[in-house]
Motif scaffolding. Structure first.
Motif, PDB file in Angstrom:
ATOM      1  N   ARG A   1      -6.560 -36.679 -17.451  1.00 56.46           N
ATOM      2  CA  ARG A   1      -7.561 -37.609 -16.901  1.00 56.46           C
ATOM      3  C   ARG A   1      -7.713 -38.838 -17.787  1.00 56.46           C
ATOM      4  O   ARG A   1      -7.775 -39.975 -17.281  1.00 56.46           O
ATOM      5  CB  ARG A   1      -8.913 -36.893 -16.754  1.00 56.46           C
TER       6      ARG A   1
ATOM      7  N   ALA B   1      -2.877 -36.771  -9.643  1.00 53.97           N
ATOM      8  CA  ALA B   1      -4.053 -36.499 -10.466  1.00 53.97           C
ATOM      9  C   ALA B   1      -4.670 -35.148 -10.116  1.00 53.97           C
ATOM     10  O   ALA B   1      -5.110 -34.407 -11.005  1.00 53.97           O
ATOM     11  CB  ALA B   1      -5.085 -37.613 -10.268  1.00 53.97           C
TER      12      ALA B   1
ATOM     13  N   GLU C   1      -5.117 -31.495 -12.504  1.00 55.71           N
ATOM     14  CA  GLU C   1      -6.373 -30.793 -12.770  1.00 55.71           C
ATOM     15  C   GLU C   1      -6.122 -29.323 -13.105  1.00 55.71           C
ATOM     16  O   GLU C   1      -6.978 -28.656 -13.684  1.00 55.71           O
ATOM     17  CB  GLU C   1      -7.306 -30.901 -11.549  1.00 55.71           C
TER      18      GLU C   1
END
Length: 251
Positions: A153, A170, A174
């Motif tokens: 991030r 993205a 995670e």
């Protein structure tokens, strides 16, 4: 004709087990779990998922023998299998459990029981593995288990290029739980000013499903005012092309 048998000794709990819970339950009931190599136990400490299936069984005159295959998916993308032998060869005796690291050990243990052995020509019966773990390639990196999702991030937040990795990438990151950062070298690029500074880094991430994703970070001073700038790309080629474009724009 199928032979009914009691599987109560092998009932699964109602709620899904974690890989650690499944391993603890297997070792807790196995009489010979202390014989397993320490290295095997250490590898299983990093298991991400597991699968179990009945491999074969024999039942005769109230006596029985079953073998089970337990497979874990490890954090390095490999799979590790343990073989469980469950048997009761004396009427009235409690069912016993044993565990082995390979099929040869299982075969030797099975052969000592006073029941017909499993043979390819006359199998008792065998159920196919309903869920098999797909083979994973050997990982290309030596990963560090850390707060890797947060590292991803932060890397994406400081990227200033408009063609930085998209939201789908993205979201995948995670699930990252380990990563490695290395400085990349290789194909040269043009730099029109001696004062220009370019650095290229690969940020490799290991995801919880065993997949690997790399982001390529370009750090440079090829800006109108010479300030430091960070760009992030999904491939090395895209990153190196960006380095060449930036150098050409300020040369």
């Amino acid at each position: 004709m199928s032979v009914p048998y009691d599987t109560a000794a092998y009932e699964q709990p109602e709620s899904p087990e974690s890989p650690e819970e499944h391993l603890a339950r297997l070792l807790g009931r196995a009489l010979n779990s202390f014989e397993l190599p320490d290295e095997t136990i250490r590898r299983l400490d990093c298991a991400l998922a597991h699968d179990s299936s009945l491999y074969s069984a024999h039942h005769s005159a109230g006596l029985h023998r079953e073998t089970y295959r337990h497979t874990w998916l490890l954090a390095d993308g490999s799979a590790l299998t343990l073989w469980e032998l469950v048997h009761n060869t004396v009427l009235g005796r409690d069912t016993q459990h044993e565990v082995y690291v390979d099929e040869e050990e299982l075969r030797i243990a099975t052969a000592r029981l006073p029941l017909p052995p499993d043979t390819p020509e006359t199998p008792d019966f065998e159920l196919p593995v309903m869920v098999q773990l797909a083979p994973f390639p050997e990982p290309r990196h030596t990963y560090l288990a850390d707060d890797s999702a947060d590292h991803a991030r932060r890397l994406l937040r400081r990227a200033e290029n408009v063609d930085r990795p998209d939201d789908e990438t993205a979201a995948l990151l995670e699930t990252a739980f380990a990563h490695q950062i290395t400085q990349a070298f290789g194909r040269p690029f043009r730099a029109g000013r001696a004062a220009l500074c370019f650095s290229l880094y690969e940020h490799a991430f290991l995801l919880q499903d065993g997949a690997e994703i790399s982001l390529w970070e370009v750090e440079h001073t090829a800006t109108p005012d010479g300030r430091h700038m960070c760009e992030v790309y999904v491939s090395e080629d895209a990153a190196r092309d960006a380095m060449e474009r930036r150098a050409a724009q300020v040369s």
